[in-house]
Design a protein around this motif. Structure first.
Motif, short mmCIF file in Angstrom:
data_model
loop_
_atom_site.label_atom_id
_atom_site.label_comp_id
_atom_site.label_asym_id
_atom_site.label_seq_id
_atom_site.Cartn_x
_atom_site.Cartn_y
_atom_site.Cartn_z
N UNK A 159 10.42 3.05 -9.93
CA UNK A 159 10.33 2.10 -11.40
C UNK A 159 9.50 1.35 -11.04
N UNK A 160 8.69 0.55 -10.04
CA UNK A 160 7.71 -0.34 -9.59
C UNK A 160 6.19 0.69 -9.64
N UNK A 161 6.50 1.77 -9.08
CA UNK A 161 5.54 3.05 -9.59
C UNK A 161 5.03 3.76 -10.63
N UNK A 162 5.87 3.78 -11.29
CA UNK A 162 6.26 4.20 -12.71
C UNK A 162 5.16 2.75 -13.42
N UNK A 163 5.30 2.08 -13.66
CA UNK A 163 5.10 1.30 -14.40
C UNK A 163 3.73 0.85 -14.09
#
Length: 237
Positions: free
Chosen positions: A116-120
């Protein structure tokens, strides 16, 4: 893992083709920087793909700083090395370093939180232009060469306050541009939150070369062409 289609692994080395790198830039980051076009004379793998691969392998540490040292070309065999201090280096077969990552504090390894952090972050990073850079350039009265835009990802870093796995949100928190002759350094700030509570801050640094006087007509034309390119190749993320 959502990154599997954007690289291959052989004998503990990572290899990224120009086509894979370009698809990541467009589909995941919404990044249409011409330098990531497979046919570009100075093609390079997006720094955010290297960033994502590091997080997938080593997790999300409390404090991380990424220093981009070189431009990765098509099909370069890369190794990910970790020293005794926890610093991660991405190097090729000749030992040339392309990325150095300083890490400290605790580490989150929960796959959902890391993804999630990576995508955002990557989505935020892909919005460099025109969302964040254009207003800065206009304010300073300078712009890159529209025929050969050269905007290089120099570094990024962040600090987290909460190590509990959660659905991290990431928002733009301001920007500034320092102009030195024909070279500019842009700093894009962001903040992270979870369930409405702030849990961290970060910053991304870009280096812009070949600056010239701002020309509103040329910039508007460049932005229009850029928008048309994105519309013709919609992001699927």
């Amino acid at each position: 893992m959502f990154l599997d289609e954007f690289h291959s692994t052989d004998a503990n080395r990572i290899c990224i083709t120009a086509e894979q790198a370009s698809r990541f830039a467009r589909q995941i980051a919404g990044d249409y920087n011409p330098i990531h076009d497979p046919c570009a004379r100075r093609f390079c793998v997006p720094g955010d793909l290297l960033f994502a691969l590091v997080l997938s392998r080593y997790g999300l540490s409390q404090h991380m700083t990424f220093y981009f040292c070189g431009m990765v070309g098509d099909r370069v065999a890369l190794s990910f090395l970790e020293d005794e201090s926890g610093t991660v280096s991405v190097v090729d077969e000749n030992g040339k370093r392309y990325l150095s990552v300083k890490r400290s504090g605790w580490t989150i390894r929960d796959p959902s939180t890391v993804e999630t952090f990576t995508r955002r972050y990557v989505a935020f990073s892909g919005r460099n232009f025109p969302h964040y850079l254009k207003p800065l350039l206009e304010e300073k009265g300078v712009m890159f060469n529209p025929r050969r835009p050269l905007v290089i990802y120099d570094s990024m870093g962040f600090s987290l306050e909460n190590h509990d796995p959660c659905d991290l949100d990431l928002d733009f928190a301001g920007a500034n541009l320092d102009v030195k002759g024909k070279r500019g350094e842009a700093h894009l700030e962001f903040r992270m939150s979870c369930n409405g509570h702030d849990v961290g801050i970060g910053s991304k640094k870009l280096v812009i070369s070949g600056l010239q006087d701002y020309d509103a007509e040329k910039m508007d034309t460049f932005v229009t062409n850029f928008a048309q390119l994105k519309a013709a190749n919609p992001c699927s993320a």
